[in-house]
Write an enzyme that holds these catalytic residues in place. Structure first.
Site, PDB file in Angstrom:
ATOM      1  N   GLY A  12       2.290   6.699   1.669  1.00  0.00           N
ATOM      2  CA  GLY A  12       2.613   5.355   2.160  1.00  0.00           C
ATOM      3  C   GLY A  12       3.856   5.261   3.026  1.00  0.00           C
ATOM      4  O   GLY A  12       4.466   4.198   3.107  1.00  0.00           O
ATOM      5  N   ASN A  14       3.842   5.322   6.257  1.00  0.00           N
ATOM      6  CA  ASN A  14       3.498   4.365   7.323  1.00  0.00           C
ATOM      7  C   ASN A  14       3.546   2.941   6.799  1.00  0.00           C
ATOM      8  O   ASN A  14       4.040   2.040   7.481  1.00  0.00           O
ATOM      9  CB  ASN A  14       2.101   4.654   7.886  1.00  0.00           C
ATOM     10  N   LEU A  84      -8.162   6.252   2.308  1.00  0.00           N
ATOM     11  CA  LEU A  84      -9.183   7.292   2.397  1.00  0.00           C
ATOM     12  C   LEU A  84     -10.608   6.853   2.054  1.00  0.00           C
ATOM     13  O   LEU A  84     -11.547   7.631   2.213  1.00  0.00           O
ATOM     14  CB  LEU A  84      -8.780   8.489   1.512  1.00  0.00           C
ATOM     15  N   ILE A  87     -14.408   1.415   4.266  1.00  0.00           N
ATOM     16  CA  ILE A  87     -14.346  -0.047   4.104  1.00  0.00           C
ATOM     17  C   ILE A  87     -15.786  -0.588   4.117  1.00  0.00           C
ATOM     18  O   ILE A  87     -16.554  -0.295   5.040  1.00  0.00           O
ATOM     19  CB  ILE A  87     -13.513  -0.674   5.253  1.00  0.00           C
ATOM     20  N   HIS A 103      -5.484   7.155  12.869  1.00  0.00           N
ATOM     21  CA  HIS A 103      -6.015   8.483  12.570  1.00  0.00           C
ATOM     22  C   HIS A 103      -5.084   9.520  13.203  1.00  0.00           C
ATOM     23  O   HIS A 103      -4.686   9.366  14.364  1.00  0.00           O
ATOM     24  CB  HIS A 103      -7.437   8.622  13.125  1.00  0.00           C
ATOM     25  N   GLU A 173       3.481   8.137  14.733  1.00  0.00           N
ATOM     26  CA  GLU A 173       2.922   6.990  13.997  1.00  0.00           C
ATOM     27  C   GLU A 173       3.995   5.941  13.732  1.00  0.00           C
ATOM     28  O   GLU A 173       3.771   4.740  13.932  1.00  0.00           O
ATOM     29  CB  GLU A 173       2.289   7.463  12.685  1.00  0.00           C
TER      30      GLU A 173
HETATM   31  C1  GAR Z   1      -1.100   9.475   8.215  1.00  0.00           C
HETATM   32  O1  GAR Z   1      -0.759  10.559   9.024  1.00  0.00           O
HETATM   33  C2  GAR Z   1      -2.407   8.850   8.679  1.00  0.00           C
HETATM   34  O2  GAR Z   1      -2.603   8.945  10.047  1.00  0.00           O
HETATM   35  C3  GAR Z   1      -3.409   9.686   7.939  1.00  0.00           C
HETATM   36  O3  GAR Z   1      -2.857   9.883   6.671  1.00  0.00           O
HETATM   37  C4  GAR Z   1      -1.430   9.948   6.806  1.00  0.00           C
HETATM   38  C5  GAR Z   1      -0.841   9.064   5.743  1.00  0.00           C
HETATM   39  O4  GAR Z   1       0.535   9.246   5.666  1.00  0.00           O
HETATM   40  N1  GAR Z   1      -4.679   9.045   7.875  1.00  0.00           N
HETATM   41  C6  GAR Z   1      -5.832   9.711   7.871  1.00  0.00           C
HETATM   42  O5  GAR Z   1      -5.894  10.924   7.880  1.00  0.00           O
HETATM   43  C7  GAR Z   1      -7.075   8.829   7.850  1.00  0.00           C
HETATM   44  N2  GAR Z   1      -8.245   9.596   8.128  1.00  0.00           N
HETATM   45  P1  GAR Z   1       1.455   8.217   4.864  1.00  0.00           P
HETATM   46  O6  GAR Z   1       0.773   7.960   3.515  1.00  0.00           O
HETATM   47  O7  GAR Z   1       2.749   8.900   4.694  1.00  0.00           O
HETATM   48  O8  GAR Z   1       1.545   6.972   5.676  1.00  0.00           O
END
Ligand code: GAR
Length: 185
Positions: A12, A14, A84, A87, A103, A173
């Site tokens: 989490g 992001n 993950l 939806i 992504h 991101e």
């Molecule tokens: C992020 O890099 C996001 O882009 C990716 O998971 C990570 C979560 O990081 N999402 C995917 O791979 C979706 N297919 P975080 O929990 O530290 O935000």
């Protein structure tokens, strides 16, 4: 005030970055963090930042009447940040063009079921890609196939490991995801 919900399954970072960005906004605010994982670190982050959080099971998500009603009543825009599960269509139809995902690759490359987090960066490394990046897109019925809103590329060198790629991607991101969300609101 536009009310944002963030869905996340794990760490989490992001979600935290988005919460902090909109804490300073007069236009929008993160009002709810949702996770399918009761042990997800994102729930601690939400608590720490005084944002309400909610945990649900995969079953709750798919028999989503209760969850849909709550979201319809309490939020205006949905952001998937490291979420993950798929939806359900019912939720997609309730929030047309109001659910977006990030992504960690340049879709349509390295997308689809099972392609998340380090799996993506490992595949990028294994294929000796010269570049990778981030994709922000609308969520539709299929994993990672909704219309692309924004992409940003970065170079990958021989010296990069999956972990160093992940770190570069996270930086991108943090820089761009809140700005793009803000533009879409
Ligand atoms: C992020 O890099 C996001 O882009 C990716 O998971 C990570 C979560 O990081 N999402 C995917 O791979 C979706 N297919 P975080 O929990 O530290 O935000």
């Amino acid at each position: 005030m536009i009310r944002i919900a963030v869905f996340a399954s794990g760490n989490g970072t992001n979600a935290e970055n988005i919460i902090k960005y909109f804490a300073k906004s007069t236009k929008a605010k993160v009002v709810l963090v949702l996770s399918n994982n009761k042990d997800a670190k994102v729930l601690d982050r939400a608590k720490h930042l005084n944002v309400r959080s909610l945990c649900f099971s995969k079953k709750d998500l798919n028999n989503s009447d209760k969850l849909n009603k709550l979201l319809l009543k309490e939020v205006d825009f949905i952001v998937l940040a490291g979420f993950l599960l798929k939806i359900p269509n019912s939720l997609i139809h309730l929030f047309p063009k109001k659910i977006i995902n990030i992504h960690p690759a340049l879709l349509p490359k390295y997308g689809g079921k099972g392609m998340f987090g380090m799996h993506v960066h490992q595949a990028v490394k294994d294929n000796n890609e010269k570049e990778t990046g981030i994709t922000i897109h609308y969520v539709n019925e299929n994993y990672d196939e909704g219309a692309i809103i924004f992409q940003k590329k970065i170079a990958v060198s021989h010296a990069d490991s999956p972990l160093s790629i992940a770190n570069k991607i996270h930086k991108l991101e943090y820089e761009f995801f809140p700005i793009i969300i803000n533009k879409l609101l």
